[in-house]
Design a protein around this motif. Structure first.
Motif, PDB file in Angstrom:
ATOM      1  N   TYR A 114       0.801  -1.220   0.000  1.00  0.00           N
ATOM      2  CA  TYR A 114       0.000   0.000   0.000  1.00  0.00           C
ATOM      3  C   TYR A 114       0.836   1.273   0.000  1.00  0.00           C
ATOM      4  O   TYR A 114       0.287   2.377  -0.043  1.00  0.00           O
ATOM      5  N   PHE A 141      -4.525   1.618   6.604  1.00  0.00           N
ATOM      6  CA  PHE A 141      -4.704   0.759   5.436  1.00  0.00           C
ATOM      7  C   PHE A 141      -5.960  -0.092   5.641  1.00  0.00           C
ATOM      8  O   PHE A 141      -6.121  -0.729   6.686  1.00  0.00           O
ATOM      9  N   GLU A 188      -8.719  -2.908   3.314  1.00  0.00           N
ATOM     10  CA  GLU A 188      -8.663  -3.859   2.208  1.00  0.00           C
ATOM     11  C   GLU A 188      -8.883  -3.196   0.851  1.00  0.00           C
ATOM     12  O   GLU A 188      -8.602  -3.793  -0.194  1.00  0.00           O
ATOM     13  N   THR A 189      -9.370  -1.957   0.834  1.00  0.00           N
ATOM     14  CA  THR A 189      -9.623  -1.255  -0.432  1.00  0.00           C
ATOM     15  C   THR A 189      -8.632  -0.125  -0.693  1.00  0.00           C
ATOM     16  O   THR A 189      -8.785   0.623  -1.655  1.00  0.00           O
ATOM     17  N   THR A 190      -7.598  -0.013   0.135  1.00  0.00           N
ATOM     18  CA  THR A 190      -6.577   1.009  -0.087  1.00  0.00           C
ATOM     19  C   THR A 190      -5.857   0.746  -1.414  1.00  0.00           C
ATOM     20  O   THR A 190      -5.447  -0.384  -1.678  1.00  0.00           O
ATOM     21  N   PRO A 191      -5.712   1.770  -2.267  1.00  0.00           N
ATOM     22  CA  PRO A 191      -4.997   1.562  -3.541  1.00  0.00           C
ATOM     23  C   PRO A 191      -3.544   1.151  -3.314  1.00  0.00           C
ATOM     24  O   PRO A 191      -2.916   1.567  -2.333  1.00  0.00           O
ATOM     25  N   TYR A 192      -3.034   0.334  -4.211  1.00  0.00           N
ATOM     26  CA  TYR A 192      -1.638  -0.096  -4.121  1.00  0.00           C
ATOM     27  C   TYR A 192      -0.704   1.034  -4.570  1.00  0.00           C
ATOM     28  O   TYR A 192      -0.948   1.685  -5.578  1.00  0.00           O
ATOM     29  N   ALA A 193       0.391   1.234  -3.824  1.00  0.00           N
ATOM     30  CA  ALA A 193       1.402   2.234  -4.184  1.00  0.00           C
ATOM     31  C   ALA A 193       2.753   1.808  -3.623  1.00  0.00           C
ATOM     32  O   ALA A 193       3.342   2.490  -2.786  1.00  0.00           O
ATOM     33  N   ALA A 196       3.203  -6.812  -4.525  1.00  0.00           N
ATOM     34  CA  ALA A 196       1.975  -6.283  -5.126  1.00  0.00           C
ATOM     35  C   ALA A 196       1.651  -7.037  -6.409  1.00  0.00           C
ATOM     36  O   ALA A 196       0.488  -7.388  -6.669  1.00  0.00           O
ATOM     37  N   HIS A 225      -1.778  -9.333  -7.298  1.00  0.00           N
ATOM     38  CA  HIS A 225      -2.603  -9.158  -8.493  1.00  0.00           C
ATOM     39  C   HIS A 225      -2.754 -10.471  -9.266  1.00  0.00           C
ATOM     40  O   HIS A 225      -3.838 -10.786  -9.782  1.00  0.00           O
TER      41      HIS A 225
END
Length: 354
Positions: free
Chosen positions: A136, A146, A148-153, A163, A167
């Motif tokens: 995240y 964080f 479960e819907t936090t965007p990946y970065a 990451a 996916h």
């Protein structure tokens, strides 16, 4: 039930294997035995007729398929990964190979195996992928968390490779219907932790009278999770989680790195009778060093979902867990001395099968 645990000789994997054995499950421990894989983290007195070890690289598709055929697992719990940020900065290639290509090979072997199962066993099969909150990136401020819907970065080659594997797992679930589960956890600590990580590194350096290096000003914040609490959470998700769902696992223990190091020093003052030569106070060994590139400032997990849906909560807070951890290292010098000397790598051949 029979569990196939990849990376079962690693820190979190071995805690999970010890838990599963204690619960009388059959366990296949699959591990390549890289530098951080240590079979001595699963003491021989725990070995049972239902425990098997396979020294296999998850990138080796032929061997992975053989393991599925030979052992017929009901659940796959995938922890095998390269996991050290500093090492990923110095040499990202192994992280791409193991964490991405290895996960792909494991997914394909699992899909082929699952497709050929009888329908009743198919319904019960699970592929549980264990990941990290580092996918995240980091958090601004001190209020947000964080989910479960936090965007990946992701910030490092390590977190980017994890990451990518997340996916892949979700894609195999959506495209092929493979019954997958994903968990993302905060920083783990506890017994049997490889000495390059912060907490064991500080403990062992302090006992040796060596400097206690802290990146930057030590203000990076991490949410600390006792490894045995994590193992219980993983088992809960694997056996009770909803297929296709993601669960964040955290310890409710946000601490700055400097706070962690100072807490270790305080415990050592209390628990150790004799200090190394020349050391008056352990905290005097604290040394600030140049920060590493791309160092995330704060991680913090919101574990509301796993609590509300599956009833899991950690049993240890940071104070109780850290005390248990420091005491374990004081009581188990032979384990970490064999790691530091490299002797733990001896005797690996011939232990292919339980």
């Amino acid at each position: 039930m029979k569990f196939l645990v990849t990376g079962g000789a690693g820190f979190i994997g071995s805690a999970l294997v010890r838990l599963l054995i204690s619960m009388k499950h059959d366990v296949v421990n699959l591990d390549k035995l890289t530098y951080s894989g240590n079979l001595e983290s699963i003491p021989k007195n725990l070995h049972t007729t239902g425990y098997f070890f396979e020294q296999v690289d998850i990138c080796n598709s032929k061997e992975i398929k053989r393991v599925f055929t030979d052992h017929q697992p009901d659940v796959v719990m995938h922890l095998a990964a390269e996991s050290h940020v500093d090492r990923s900065i110095e040499g990202p290639g192994e992280f791409i190979q193991t964490n991405i290509i290895g996960t792909y090979q494991l997914l394909e072997a699992a899909r082929e195996y699952w497709t050929g199962m009888a329908q009743e066993r198919q319904k019960k099969f699970r592929f549980h992928h264990i990941s990290t909150d580092e996918v995240y990136g980091d958090l601004d401020g001190t209020e947000n968390f964080f989910t479960e819907t936090t965007p990946y970065a992701p910030s490092s080659p390590y977190s980017a490779s994890k990451a990518s594997s997340d996916h892949l797992v979700r894609a195999w679930g959506r495209t092929y219907g493979l019954p997958i589960l994903v968990t993302n956890c905060s920083n783990n600590y506890g017994p049997y932790h490889f000495p390059e990580k912060l907490i064991p590194h500080v403990i062992l350096n302090a006992l040796a009278g060596k400097p206690l290096p802290i990146y930057g000003e030590g203000k990076q914040i991490r949410d600390w999770l006792f490894v045995e609490d994590h193992a219980r959470a993983l088992y809960t998700v694997a056996t009770q989680g909803t297929v296709g769902e993601t669960y964040n696992i955290g310890g409710h223990n946000e601490k700055q790195n400097i706070e962690v190091v100072e807490a270790i020093c305080k415990l050592l003052e209390e628990l150790v009778q004799q200090k190394p030569a020349g050391v008056s106070y352990y905290r005097d060994l604290i040394t600030f060093v140049t920060d590493r590139p791309g160092h995330d400032v704060r991680y913090a997990i919101d574990p509301t979902k796993i609590k509300n849906e599956l009833g899991w909560v950690p049993q240890e807070n940071f104070e109780t867990g850290l005390r248990k951890t420091v005491q374990w290292y004081l009581d188990n010098r032979s384990w970490w001395q064999r790691v530091l000397s490299g002797d733990y790598k001896l005797g690996r051949l011939g232990e292919q099968h339980g």
